[in-house]
Design a protein around this motif. Structure first.
Motif, short mmCIF file in Angstrom:
data_model
loop_
_atom_site.label_atom_id
_atom_site.label_comp_id
_atom_site.label_asym_id
_atom_site.label_seq_id
_atom_site.Cartn_x
_atom_site.Cartn_y
_atom_site.Cartn_z
N UNK A 149 43.68 40.58 48.54
CA UNK A 149 43.54 39.28 49.20
C UNK A 149 42.57 38.38 48.46
N UNK B 116 43.72 34.91 46.35
CA UNK B 116 43.12 33.59 46.57
C UNK B 116 42.81 32.92 45.22
N UNK C 121 49.62 36.67 53.83
CA UNK C 121 49.37 36.53 55.27
C UNK C 121 47.88 36.31 55.52
N UNK C 122 47.05 36.97 54.70
CA UNK C 122 45.60 36.83 54.87
C UNK C 122 45.09 35.50 54.35
N UNK C 123 45.56 35.08 53.17
CA UNK C 123 44.98 33.85 52.59
C UNK C 123 45.63 32.57 53.12
N UNK D 284 43.56 30.45 55.13
CA UNK D 284 42.56 29.68 54.37
C UNK D 284 43.21 28.54 53.59
N UNK E 44 45.92 28.73 51.52
CA UNK E 44 46.50 29.05 50.20
C UNK E 44 47.68 30.01 50.33
#
Lengths: 335, 294
Positions: free
Chosen positions: B57, B61, B103-105, B108, B110
């Motif tokens: 992750x 990014x 899914x994680x970034x 944020x 991105x």
């Protein structure tokens, strides 16, 4: 097709052919390994021939005194592991064309292992370390079940990569940690260790992880990827060692420099987005490890004197909120 | 040529001379550096080994940031290069890992589409800037200087993720560069080996012996200095060299240049501009060989 092969000869009786050229001494840490005498042979073989084809042709038709160990010729038995152009390889899997450098291919037994004769080396360090990891499944102290243990496909898939190991020794002979630290169990043994520790049938996984976390175990690997690069079967021993590190930390074996290092590293990145080198080293060594802290002082002083001290005030990267949010979401024990 | 630039933590920390020299020589080479000031540390393999999803992750990014800036990301650190190449390779082979990282970034702002090419300055020199351009900016050939290359593990291994199978010449760029700059290259067996830095905190004596052995071999083969594209190697080979000499009981005293410092010398920058006066091991004797003082 003509190929030129330089065979590193070693004869414990000390007699060599006149045309065997004395090689240079090996550099440290292998300086105690006897320098080889290099004897050059020309062979005529098909273009797809491998190094072992050349060695067998030399032994059969030119010089029966060349000692080489081989059996299956198919990258299954692992017995022809040796140095080809200075790196671990199976002679039966190394295509001559690919390994011809400056018009020749040099083969020798690895200086990292005891040499017996010519290309035959002693596998004692390999097997001694292999035995250290208890390379078998420990049963639960219960009578055997009435039927076989049923193991799920998924749980075995995790182990398949290591199961392909043929115990050839390529990883150990080029292992950089083992080269300077004979106490290191080695990539082959630790990959095997993972194979048993991660097997759902094993009853002593916790005890194993404790043993592997000791001196000479999983934290003594230098992470250089030599074993991944040299393994002819795709076992990727380093990857198995890293899995063991995760398992050991999850099992609570955290009182070691490796875990402290990872924790300090993660903490620094989470809060500032960057590594804080000023605090990483003392945190990794352990604040109560007075001797360890003292050992690092001279180099810290040298760095300060050279103007290489990391900034006292550690700067945070812009947008660090994003980094914290990522840690909150997937940081696991680093949250 | 515009490139996104990830300088890495060490060049902003204990090796400021690397950041300073890299930004100086970039202009000479026609590189326009767009620094990724908001990109996190790659984790140097430490975070990925403990938590692969976290490593994926954080690096997704960085790769996404570079993608939005044109898609070429320059590193000046073998370790950053190795980690980012490895993550990129994983995303290519296992799209489910990229999807998970995205899914994680995405929260944020991105998304990484998988289109960033990560290249160390060393690779850019040969593959994008070109040998002719490089030759044209050499003002002070380093004639008479004997240099031993030291790559650092993560720019050589594993070869799959670093694209060395497609481009095996990447394993020879340092040797080629030393000669292009007019210096004499020193061949020895340690050039592709481990400096020992990853083990420094776990097993200090063995780590120092590992680095010390390579310096000793280079020195015995006649090297006046060594050059490395990795600041972590520099920390062990230069920063710890006095202790490494004690660990192997042999004098070493061999200066270690960062790659951009060697380039900078040949481009005509002064040793002070390249901060060659801020090393633990003095660069004085090596510089005298090319009639420079520090």
């Amino acid at each position: 097709m003509k190929f030129t092969i330089e065979v590193g000869r070693y004869n414990p009786e000390g007699t060599y052919a006149d045309n065997a050229v004395q090689g240079e001494p090996y550099p440290a840490p292998w300086s105690s390994s006897p320098p080889r005498r290099y004897q050059t042979y020309e062979v005529d073989l098909p273009e797809h021939a491998v190094v072992l084809d050349a060695l067998i042709a030399i032994r059969e038709y030119q010089d029966e005194s060349v000692a080489v160990r081989c059996a299956c010729r198919s990258a299954i038995c692992g017995s022809c592991a040796m140095w080809v152009n200075g790196h671990a390889n199976l002679a039966c899997k190394s295509k001559l064309q690919e390994f011809t450098k400056d018009g020749k291919t040099r083969v020798e037994s690895p200086p990292s292992m005891p040499v017996i004769r010519d290309l035959v080396w002693d596998m004692k360090p390999f097997w001694d370390n292999h035995r250290r990891v208890t390379p078998w499944l420990e049963n639960k102290p219960l009578p055997p079940p009435m039927q076989e243990y049923v193991v799920s496909n998924e749980s075995m898939e995790e182990l398949i990569q290591e199961v392909t190991c043929i115990s050839c020794g390529c990883c150990l002979m080029d292992c950089e940690s083992f080269a300077v630290n004979p106490d290191f169990m080695g990539p082959h043994a630790l990959a095997k260790a993972y194979r048993y520790a991660a097997d759902p049938r094993d009853a002593e996984t916790h005890e194993r992880l404790g043993e592997y976390s000791q001196h000479g175990g999983i934290w003594d690997c230098t992470h250089c990827f030599e074993c991944v690069q040299q393994c002819p079967k795709g076992v990727e021993p380093l990857e198995q060692i890293l899995k063991l590190r995760r398992m050991a930390v999850d099992a609570g074996y955290t009182r070691n420099a490796g875990t402290r290092h990872a924790d300090a590293f993660a903490n620094s990145v989470k809060h500032s987005g960057r590594l804080n080198e000023l605090t990483l080293l003392p945190k990794s060594v352990g604040f109560f490890n007075i001797l360890g802290q003292l050992q690092t002082l001279p180099s810290a002083f040298n760095m300060i004197r050279a103007g290489k001290l990391p900034p006292i005030i550690h700067k945070t990267i812009p947008g660090v909120k994003r980094i914290k949010a990522i840690f909150d979401r997937v940081g696991g024990r680093f949250k | 040529m515009k490139v996104a630039f990830h300088p890495g933590c060490v060049s902003k920390g204990a090796c400021p001379e690397l950041y300073i020299s890299a930004t100086k020589i970039a202009g000479t080479l026609g590189l326009e550096l767009q620094e990724l000031t908001e990109a996190p540390c790659t984790g140097a393999g430490v975070l990925s080994e403990q938590n692969p999803e976290l490593g994926d992750s954080l690096n997704a990014l960085t790769l996404a940031m570079a993608e939005s800036m044109g898609g070429t990301l320059m590193t000046i650190c073998s370790t950053c290069q190795g980690v980012l190449s490895s993550v990129n390779h994983t995303f290519e082979k296992k799209p489910e890992r990229l999807e998970k990282a995205n899914q994680t970034i995405q929260d944020q702002g991105y998304t990484y589409k998988g289109g960033t090419t990560v290249k160390h300055l060393l690779w850019l020199l040969f593959e994008d800037i070109g040998v002719e351009k490089l030759k044209s900016v050499i003002k002070r050939p380093l004639t008479g200087l004997k240099i031993a290359p030291f790559y650092g593990c993560y720019i050589l291994r594993p070869s799959d993720s670093l694209g060395l199978k497609e481009r095996p010449e990447r394993k020879t760029y340092l040797e080629q560069l030393i000669e292009l700059l007019g210096a004499e290259r020193v061949d020895y067996t340690g050039s592709g080996k481990c400096c020992g830095f990853p083990m420094l905190t776990f097993n200090r004596d063995k780590s120092l012996a590992m680095g010390g052995n390579h310096i000793l071999e280079a020195k015995e083969k006649g090297a006046d200095a060594m050059v490395t594209p990795c600041p972590l190697c520099h920390l062990n080979l230069d920063g710890q060299q006095p202790d490494a000499a004690l660990a192997i009981s042999r004098p070493l005293e061999t200066p270690i240049f960062h790659l951009p410092q060697l380039l900078g010398l040949a481009f005509g920058f002064s040793p002070e501009e390249l901060r060659l006066d801020h090393h633990v091991v003095s660069t004085k004797k090596a510089l005298e060989k090319v009639e420079l003082k520090v």
